[in-house]
Write an enzyme that holds these catalytic residues in place. Structure first.
Site, short mmCIF file in Angstrom:
data_model
loop_
_atom_site.label_atom_id
_atom_site.label_comp_id
_atom_site.label_asym_id
_atom_site.label_seq_id
_atom_site.Cartn_x
_atom_site.Cartn_y
_atom_site.Cartn_z
N HIS A 239 1.96 0.18 3.55
CA HIS A 239 0.80 0.88 3.00
C HIS A 239 1.22 2.00 2.03
O HIS A 239 1.08 1.88 0.81
CB HIS A 239 -0.05 1.49 4.12
CG HIS A 239 -0.67 0.49 5.05
ND1 HIS A 239 -1.40 -0.60 4.62
CD2 HIS A 239 -0.69 0.42 6.41
CE1 HIS A 239 -1.84 -1.29 5.66
NE2 HIS A 239 -1.41 -0.70 6.75
O1 RIB Z 1 -4.75 2.39 6.38
C1 RIB Z 1 -3.41 2.75 6.23
C2 RIB Z 1 -3.28 4.25 6.03
O2 RIB Z 1 -3.74 4.94 7.19
C3 RIB Z 1 -1.89 4.73 5.82
O3 RIB Z 1 -1.92 5.82 4.92
C4 RIB Z 1 -1.46 5.22 7.18
O4 RIB Z 1 -0.43 6.18 7.10
C5 RIB Z 1 -2.74 5.79 7.70
O5 RIB Z 1 -2.91 7.08 7.24
#
Ligand code: RIB
Ligand code: CA
Length: 312
Positions: A239
């Site tokens: 992510h």
């Molecule tokens: O949905 C993924 C995100 O949510 C990422 O930034 C993870 O670190 C959480 O914050």
């Protein structure tokens, strides 16, 4: 050289994104601002300081920001965040505490100061958008700022990960994300559409551990915890690091120009969508990443393992 500020809720994938930026010779990392999200704001800032120390980058200042969303009075991490990121945000691996503290200046003030000084800069947010929205509320003239914003958050062509529609970062503060998307700033949304297509693997963790370095072993344990508690197989999503890669290499991504907004009501709360009231805009300032050359993203992240090898 890319002038960069990272705005993090420093959990596991934020730590990997921070390491990638801190170690990348193409990045001039001007500072890290911290927000609530995966962990509380103060814990996230401590994690950022610890990660920077492990990467040999104690020169990068860290600023604490919002403690809760624009519409709430307090925050405590959600159970799902504790499971995925561990009680401490680093997969329950204890990182050596940094020998320095956060700066006195508030995160939003630092953002305002840097935006006023520098139009050739990218702000990457990998948590709720609260710090950037607060900066824009304090200094509305910054909506004409010429720099770029890259947001890890949202889901356009796939389902959300906290509700059918909402992704976690947007869901934590939909009002803030809406302010940023509608601000007039140049914003690229790097959402689940692309971040789930690239992977970090158990084999990466094993290679990091095999370097025998404290940092490599700590990062290996953290990644293994994350793999186990996200997908539970041999790999996991990329992510937050994807957003930093997109800031540096937008050409690795398919970007769809679209006037983005965020739904605030009902079951759609936190959903990122095209704004039909701006559908006739010829050149929207916002865009969503809808596909990616995942091999290129994964190759970029090899910088981290190479660092562990170098210091072994
Ligand atoms: O949905 C993924 C995100 O949510 C990422 O930034 C993870 O670190 C959480 O914050
Ligand atoms: Ca994050």
């Amino acid at each position: 050289m890319l002038n960069l500020i990272l705005d993090l809720d420093t959990g596991v994938d934020d730590s990997i994104a921070l390491s990638y930026a801190a170690l990348n010779p193409e990045v001039n990392l001007l500072g890290v601002t911290g927000t609530f999200g995966n962990v509380t704001t103060d814990m996230g800032a401590r994690n950022a300081l610890a990660v920077l120390a492990m990467m040999g980058r104690s020169d990068v200042p860290v600023f604490e920001g919002a403690y809760h969303s624009l519409t709430t009075e307090s925050f405590s991490p959600h159970d799902v965040s504790v499971r995925i990121h561990g009680r401490n945000g680093t997969g329950n691996v204890v990182f050596p505490a940094a020998e320095r503290s956060v700066e006195k200046e508030a995160a939003s003030d630092f953002l305002i100061r840097m935006m006023r000084q520098n139009e050739d800069m990218v702000i990457v947010t990998t948590g709720p958008s609260t710090n950037l929205a607060s900066a824009l509320m304090k200094a509305p003239e910054l909506s004409s700022w010429k720099g770029r914003v890259v947001i890890m958050g949202g889901a356009l062509t796939v389902r959300g990960n906290v509700s059918h529609f909402a992704e976690a970062n947007i869901s934590q503060d939909p009002e803030a994300a809406k302010i940023v998307f509608e601000s007039g700033l140049d914003v690229t949304m790097v959402g689940l559409d692309v971040t789930m297509r690239s992977r970090l693997r158990k084999s990466d963790a094993q290679a990091w551990r095999a370097t025998g370095t404290e940092a490599g072993k700590a990062f290996a344990g953290m990644l293994e915890h994350y793999i186990l508690n996200t997908i539970g197989g041999d790999d996991t999503y990329v992510h937050d690091p994807s957003a930093v890669v997109c800031a540096l290499h937008p050409e690795y991504f398919s970007l769809l120009p679209l006037a983005l907004t965020v739904e605030l009501d009902g079951a759609d709360r936190g959903r990122t969508v095209g704004d039909e009231s701006r559908i006739l805009e010829k050149a929207p300032k916002t865009r969503a990443a809808v596909n990616v050359d995942s091999g290129k993203v994964e190759k970029e992240l090899k910088i981290i393992g190479e660092y562990f090898t170098r210091i072994s």
